[in-house]
Design a protein around this motif. Structure first.
Motif, PDB file in Angstrom:
ATOM      1  N   ILE A 181       0.614  -1.642  -0.020  1.00 14.98           N
ATOM      2  CA  ILE A 181       0.057   0.279  -0.009  1.00 14.98           C
ATOM      3  C   ILE A 181       0.729   1.182  -0.061  1.00 14.98           C
ATOM      4  O   ILE A 181       1.849   1.234   0.863  1.00 14.98           O
ATOM      5  CB  ILE A 181      -0.625   0.096   1.204  1.00 14.98           C
ATOM      6  N   ASP A 182       0.421   1.758  -1.268  1.00 14.51           N
ATOM      7  CA  ASP A 182       1.050   3.243  -1.097  1.00 14.51           C
ATOM      8  C   ASP A 182       0.999   4.559  -0.135  1.00 14.51           C
ATOM      9  O   ASP A 182      -0.975   4.545   0.602  1.00 14.51           O
ATOM     10  CB  ASP A 182       1.464   4.044  -2.205  1.00 14.51           C
ATOM     11  N   SER A 186      -5.539  -6.696  -6.178  1.00 15.65           N
ATOM     12  CA  SER A 186      -6.354  -8.262  -6.398  1.00 15.65           C
ATOM     13  C   SER A 186      -7.200  -8.909  -5.061  1.00 15.65           C
ATOM     14  O   SER A 186      -7.361  -8.306  -4.050  1.00 15.65           O
ATOM     15  CB  SER A 186      -5.164  -9.627  -6.914  1.00 15.65           C
ATOM     16  N   ASN A 187      -7.813  -9.739  -5.221  1.00 15.46           N
ATOM     17  CA  ASN A 187      -8.491 -10.327  -4.321  1.00 15.46           C
ATOM     18  C   ASN A 187      -8.178 -11.128  -3.112  1.00 15.46           C
ATOM     19  O   ASN A 187      -7.911 -10.996  -2.390  1.00 15.46           O
ATOM     20  CB  ASN A 187      -9.512 -11.598  -4.911  1.00 15.46           C
ATOM     21  N   GLU A 188      -6.902 -11.619  -3.600  1.00 18.34           N
ATOM     22  CA  GLU A 188      -5.503 -12.193  -2.934  1.00 18.34           C
ATOM     23  C   GLU A 188      -5.121 -11.601  -1.753  1.00 18.34           C
ATOM     24  O   GLU A 188      -5.234 -11.093  -0.776  1.00 18.34           O
ATOM     25  CB  GLU A 188      -5.041 -13.413  -3.121  1.00 18.34           C
ATOM     26  N   ASP A 189      -5.059 -10.324  -2.266  1.00 14.78           N
ATOM     27  CA  ASP A 189      -4.080  -9.206  -1.812  1.00 14.78           C
ATOM     28  C   ASP A 189      -5.322  -8.288  -0.578  1.00 14.78           C
ATOM     29  O   ASP A 189      -4.665  -8.215   0.495  1.00 14.78           O
ATOM     30  CB  ASP A 189      -3.802  -8.059  -2.566  1.00 14.78           C
ATOM     31  N   ARG A 190      -6.274  -8.155  -1.323  1.00 16.62           N
ATOM     32  CA  ARG A 190      -7.406  -7.722  -0.075  1.00 16.62           C
ATOM     33  C   ARG A 190      -7.828  -8.890   1.435  1.00 16.62           C
ATOM     34  O   ARG A 190      -8.001  -7.574   1.523  1.00 16.62           O
ATOM     35  CB  ARG A 190      -8.710  -7.660  -0.931  1.00 16.62           C
ATOM     36  N   GLU A 191      -7.752  -9.527   0.800  1.00 18.59           N
ATOM     37  CA  GLU A 191      -7.861 -11.034   1.787  1.00 18.59           C
ATOM     38  C   GLU A 191      -6.915 -10.661   2.841  1.00 18.59           C
ATOM     39  O   GLU A 191      -7.185 -10.791   4.363  1.00 18.59           O
ATOM     40  CB  GLU A 191      -8.077 -12.482   1.553  1.00 18.59           C
ATOM     41  N   ARG A 192      -5.632 -10.713   2.376  1.00 21.99           N
ATOM     42  CA  ARG A 192      -4.185 -10.361   3.081  1.00 21.99           C
ATOM     43  C   ARG A 192      -4.708  -8.764   4.073  1.00 21.99           C
ATOM     44  O   ARG A 192      -4.355  -9.000   4.449  1.00 21.99           O
ATOM     45  CB  ARG A 192      -2.952 -10.581   3.018  1.00 21.99           C
ATOM     46  N   TYR A 193      -5.150  -7.763   2.968  1.00 16.63           N
ATOM     47  CA  TYR A 193      -4.896  -7.086   3.290  1.00 16.63           C
ATOM     48  C   TYR A 193      -6.092  -6.584   4.872  1.00 16.63           C
ATOM     49  O   TYR A 193      -5.547  -5.768   5.481  1.00 16.63           O
ATOM     50  CB  TYR A 193      -5.080  -5.706   2.603  1.00 16.63           C
ATOM     51  N   MET A 194      -7.007  -6.996   4.825  1.00 17.44           N
ATOM     52  CA  MET A 194      -8.095  -7.205   5.533  1.00 17.44           C
ATOM     53  C   MET A 194      -7.577  -8.076   7.359  1.00 17.44           C
ATOM     54  O   MET A 194      -7.893  -7.486   8.070  1.00 17.44           O
ATOM     55  CB  MET A 194      -8.893  -8.351   5.589  1.00 17.44           C
ATOM     56  N   ASN A 195      -6.627  -8.820   6.365  1.00 20.06           N
ATOM     57  CA  ASN A 195      -6.147  -9.426   8.592  1.00 20.06           C
ATOM     58  C   ASN A 195      -5.380  -9.146   8.729  1.00 20.06           C
ATOM     59  O   ASN A 195      -4.976  -9.049  10.173  1.00 20.06           O
ATOM     60  CB  ASN A 195      -5.276 -10.767   7.538  1.00 20.06           C
ATOM     61  N   ARG A 246      -7.801   7.802   2.699  1.00 18.82           N
ATOM     62  CA  ARG A 246      -8.605   7.497   3.589  1.00 18.82           C
ATOM     63  C   ARG A 246      -8.751   8.344   5.240  1.00 18.82           C
ATOM     64  O   ARG A 246      -9.951   8.283   6.108  1.00 18.82           O
ATOM     65  CB  ARG A 246      -8.489   6.196   4.428  1.00 18.82           C
ATOM     66  N   ILE A 247      -7.630   8.808   5.354  1.00 16.30           N
ATOM     67  CA  ILE A 247      -7.465   9.872   6.690  1.00 16.30           C
ATOM     68  C   ILE A 247      -8.630  10.934   6.439  1.00 16.30           C
ATOM     69  O   ILE A 247      -9.369  11.301   7.225  1.00 16.30           O
ATOM     70  CB  ILE A 247      -5.877   9.815   7.005  1.00 16.30           C
ATOM     71  N   SER A 248      -8.222  10.982   5.091  1.00 12.52           N
ATOM     72  CA  SER A 248      -8.856  12.784   4.687  1.00 12.52           C
ATOM     73  C   SER A 248     -10.318  12.409   4.978  1.00 12.52           C
ATOM     74  O   SER A 248     -10.511  13.378   4.748  1.00 12.52           O
ATOM     75  CB  SER A 248      -7.978  13.479   3.339  1.00 12.52           C
ATOM     76  N   GLY A 290     -12.732   1.356   1.853  1.00  6.81           N
ATOM     77  CA  GLY A 290     -11.367   1.810   1.137  1.00  6.81           C
ATOM     78  C   GLY A 290     -10.998   1.135   0.087  1.00  6.81           C
ATOM     79  O   GLY A 290     -10.823   0.364  -1.355  1.00  6.81           O
ATOM     80  N   LEU A 291     -10.789  -0.197   1.025  1.00  6.28           N
ATOM     81  CA  LEU A 291      -9.585  -1.654   0.069  1.00  6.28           C
ATOM     82  C   LEU A 291     -11.035  -1.746  -0.791  1.00  6.28           C
ATOM     83  O   LEU A 291     -10.442  -2.181  -2.404  1.00  6.28           O
ATOM     84  CB  LEU A 291      -9.721  -2.421   0.857  1.00  6.28           C
ATOM     85  N   ASP A 292     -11.723  -1.972  -0.905  1.00  7.82           N
ATOM     86  CA  ASP A 292     -13.030  -2.651  -1.945  1.00  7.82           C
ATOM     87  C   ASP A 292     -13.396  -1.995  -3.101  1.00  7.82           C
ATOM     88  O   ASP A 292     -13.048  -2.112  -4.567  1.00  7.82           O
ATOM     89  CB  ASP A 292     -14.557  -3.018  -1.043  1.00  7.82           C
ATOM     90  N   GLN A 293     -12.693  -0.703  -3.145  1.00  9.32           N
ATOM     91  CA  GLN A 293     -12.511   0.245  -3.722  1.00  9.32           C
ATOM     92  C   GLN A 293     -11.253   0.795  -4.835  1.00  9.32           C
ATOM     93  O   GLN A 293     -11.135   1.224  -5.810  1.00  9.32           O
ATOM     94  CB  GLN A 293     -13.252   1.862  -2.867  1.00  9.32           C
ATOM     95  N   HIS A 294     -10.124  -0.404  -3.745  1.00  6.04           N
ATOM     96  CA  HIS A 294      -8.913  -0.123  -4.300  1.00  6.04           C
ATOM     97  C   HIS A 294      -8.670  -0.467  -6.038  1.00  6.04           C
ATOM     98  O   HIS A 294      -9.050  -1.395  -5.773  1.00  6.04           O
ATOM     99  CB  HIS A 294      -7.932  -0.245  -3.741  1.00  6.04           C
ATOM    100  N   PRO A 295      -8.897   0.064  -7.201  1.00  8.35           N
ATOM    101  CA  PRO A 295      -8.510  -0.204  -8.477  1.00  8.35           C
ATOM    102  C   PRO A 295      -7.780  -1.594  -8.722  1.00  8.35           C
ATOM    103  O   PRO A 295      -7.754  -2.375 -10.020  1.00  8.35           O
ATOM    104  CB  PRO A 295      -8.413   0.797  -9.633  1.00  8.35           C
TER     105      PRO A 295
END
Length: 631
Positions: free
Chosen positions: A409-410, A450-459, A417-419, A442-447
């Motif tokens: 994540i950059d 990937s689905n795999e990364d989204r799951e990792r990031y949720m964790n 997201r803070i803003s 915001g993860l759901d809106q990040h273009p």
């Protein structure tokens, strides 16, 4: 002092810095200060060096980059020591394009901008002064006036090497304006400026069908051909391309790898030979750093194309990864927020740190060693003491993956997201839970995730939440315990006295009655159980504590509350467990009595006065910790 006065002072200083004289006078100056004739690469290196260098444990930190780039010390040390330093010594790397490669929002553009602004300021200092042939559109080095057959004699006399030849325009001016008398050619001091296109250029590719090579090398001024009679007359040529204007300084080549091939051909000659071809003229010499930046995907595509081999061999790639330290990531967010219009919004303590934890976790790679998890790795990278690990383990972890930090994540996403949290909440205070919730949404809106990364990031958001839970409980614990540090120190000293007596098979003396008594096993176990020390492991743990105390004593150090991470954790948990019921009752009672209300008010006051909260965030913290304790 008002701004108009400062503007007047600035104008006076600019006038004082100006200098103009003949080539003969310039040589007198050069004899006293040879650095006047340094190359562009040497000037950039000296600019960085003169700002200050700190060395700790064999690693260098450059003050020039402070306050703008965070957590990139290793990448910056490599950049300076493997590129700028040898280039300043005229070694072969000077003949290479510098390509910064890294992920989006990783600091590449910031680094280039710092070099540009730094050069502008440095050219106004005594050490960075630059002199050029007066009236030259390329701000040409006056030493190009020295004929080739005299350059060895010049080096023997002045100790300065001359690279490059006089440009066609100045060659003509020498003959026509000065009658070949080199010593009479006028020289002036120039100040680098991107806005005025003096010594700093920027080239950005556009549509290949419409972009002209003249943007790089200049073009013929057709309106003057009738006056001068030929297209090969240098007076009929505009030396206004980016390569011309960047002479004596640096040129930023934006999105270089997206350029049409014809724009890159000129770089082959410029990097290797220090010259390029323009119009119907001899080769034009140029002394400049060419710096470009790209991402990893574009770079891989570039090197896989066999047609790019010649240019690839003339490029030095410097990876600029994401920052991997939580504390430095927190500083990035603080800086970005301070530069915005929401800098007046109260951000509760630890909010940015918790967001930084999530971000860093997305950038780290799973350790190959089985005895360490991602959270411990994160702590070690941030310079924290982790029980059972040392600097050797840290260096081993860093060597596991050479490309660590090139993905994740950059910072811009987190700041966005803070803003969003600040705007949506519509109150002048946000906390860590607000930001974590916004990051998750915001993860759901990040273009690009990937689905795999989204799951990792949720964790990782869940892990950051658990870290915050511990921080929140400790904050409330400290606020509830009056004179917390003193309470912790007293409890630890009591524990250590008992441990020492236990290990040495001695008795303790009661400070009031003076009678001897056995070590307080109940007290020791009540502390050790807080961190999972079993009955069988208690003896080894206590002996380890005693060994640590002896080691500190041998080194002349005092063993204190922060000397043993696990013992510190145990003391904190013991204090908090003793207070837990008080905290639960006080924070969860809907209609607190007068005594409870006073306790709440005291805690809120302490959180506000000593820990950086405001009344809103302090009350939110108390309610949250109360809910944690009641689960």
């Amino acid at each position: 002092m008002d701004i108009l006065k400062k503007l007047e002072q600035h104008r006076d200083m600019e006038q004082r810095l100006k200098w103009e004289g003949t080539f003969a006078e310039y040589l007198e100056m050069l004899k006293e200060e040879p650095l006047v004739a340094q190359t562009a690469h040497s000037r950039i290196y000296n600019m960085i060096k003169d700002a200050g260098i700190e060395e700790l444990n064999g690693k260098k930190t450059y003050s020039f980059f402070n306050n703008n780039l965070y957590g990139l010390e290793e990448a910056l040390e490599r950049l300076v020591e493997e590129y700028f330093h040898p280039a300043a010594k005229r070694l072969d790397v000077k003949k290479r394009i510098l390509l910064l490669m890294g992920p989006v929002s990783g600091g590449k553009s910031t680094l280039v901008t710092m070099l540009k602004r730094g050069l502008e300021n440095y050219s106004r200092s005594d050490q960075g002064a630059i002199y050029a042939i007066k009236g030259c559109p390329m701000h040409e080095d006056p030493l190009h006036l020295i004929p080739n057959h005299l350059r060895d004699d010049f080096f023997n006399e002045y100790g300065v090497r001359i690279e490059g030849n006089l440009s066609p325009l100045n060659l003509m001016r020498l003959e026509q304006e000065f009658g070949g008398r080199i010593e009479d050619v006028m020289v002036e001091r120039v100040f680098l400026s991107e806005d005025r296109r003096v010594g700093i250029g920027t080239f950005s590719p556009s549509d290949p069908k419409s972009q002209d090579i003249a943007d790089l090398t200049g073009s013929i001024d057709f309106s003057t051909i009738a006056q001068f009679g030929s297209e090969s007359d240098p007076r009929a040529y505009r030396f206004d391309g980016e390569l011309n204007k960047a002479n004596r300084g640096m040129m930023e080549f934006q999105e270089m790898l997206k350029c049409d091939e014809k724009f890159l051909w000129h770089l082959l000659s410029l990097t290797q030979e220090g010259n390029f071809k323009a119009g119907r003229f001899a080769l034009i010499s140029a002394d400049e750093l060419i710096i470009a930046h790209t991402n990893e995907t574009e770079y891989r595509s570039f090197i896989n194309n066999k047609k790019n081999e010649a240019l690839h061999s003339r490029i030095i790639v410097m990876p600029i990864p994401y920052n991997l330290r939580v504390s430095e990531e927190e500083r990035i967010y603080q800086k970005m927020i301070s530069e915005s219009d929401v800098s007046n919004v109260h951000i509760a303590p630890h909010t940015l740190r918790v967001a930084a934890m999530f971000t860093i976790l997305t950038r780290l790679k799973e350790p190959k060693r089985g005895d360490i998890d991602l959270v411990k790795k994160m702590r070690l990278y941030d310079g924290e003491m982790v029980e059972g690990y040392n600097t050797v383990d840290l260096e081993e972890l860093k060597k596991e993956y050479l490309d660590e930090g090139m993905h994740g994540i950059d910072p811009r996403y987190v700041i966005n997201r803070i803003s969003s949290t600040i705007i949506r909440k519509e109150i002048p205070s946000i906390n860590a839970l607000d930001v974590l919730r916004s990051l998750k949404d915001g993860l759901d809106q990040h273009p690009s995730i990937s689905n795999e990364d989204r799951e990792r990031y949720m964790n990782f958001i869940s892990i950051a939440r658990k870290e915050y839970d511990d921080i929140a409980k400790q904050e409330v614990q400290k606020a509830f315990v009056y004179s917390y540090e003193e309470s912790a120190k007293t409890l630890m000293d009591n524990y250590l006295d008992n441990v020492e007596a236990y290990c040495n098979k001695n008795k303790l003396r009661d400070p009031l009655t003076g009678e001897e008594m056995n070590p307080d096993e109940k007290l020791m176990r009540s502390i050790e159980e807080q961190i999972g020390i079993s009955e069988n492991a208690k003896k080894a743990f206590r002996e380890e504590i005693l060994i640590r105390i002896s080691a500190y004593a041998r080194k002349g150090k005092r063993f204190d509350y922060n000397s043993h991470e696990r013992l510190k954790e145990a003391i904190q948990k013991k204090l908090f467990s003793d207070l837990k019921d008080v905290v639960k009752i006080t924070t969860s009672t809907k209609t607190p009595d007068e005594r409870q209300l006073k306790k709440i008010n005291d805690v809120v006051s302490r959180l506000v006065d000593e820990y950086g909260y405001n009344s809103t965030s302090a009350n939110e913290l108390l309610r949250y910790v109360g809910s944690l304790l009641n689960r």
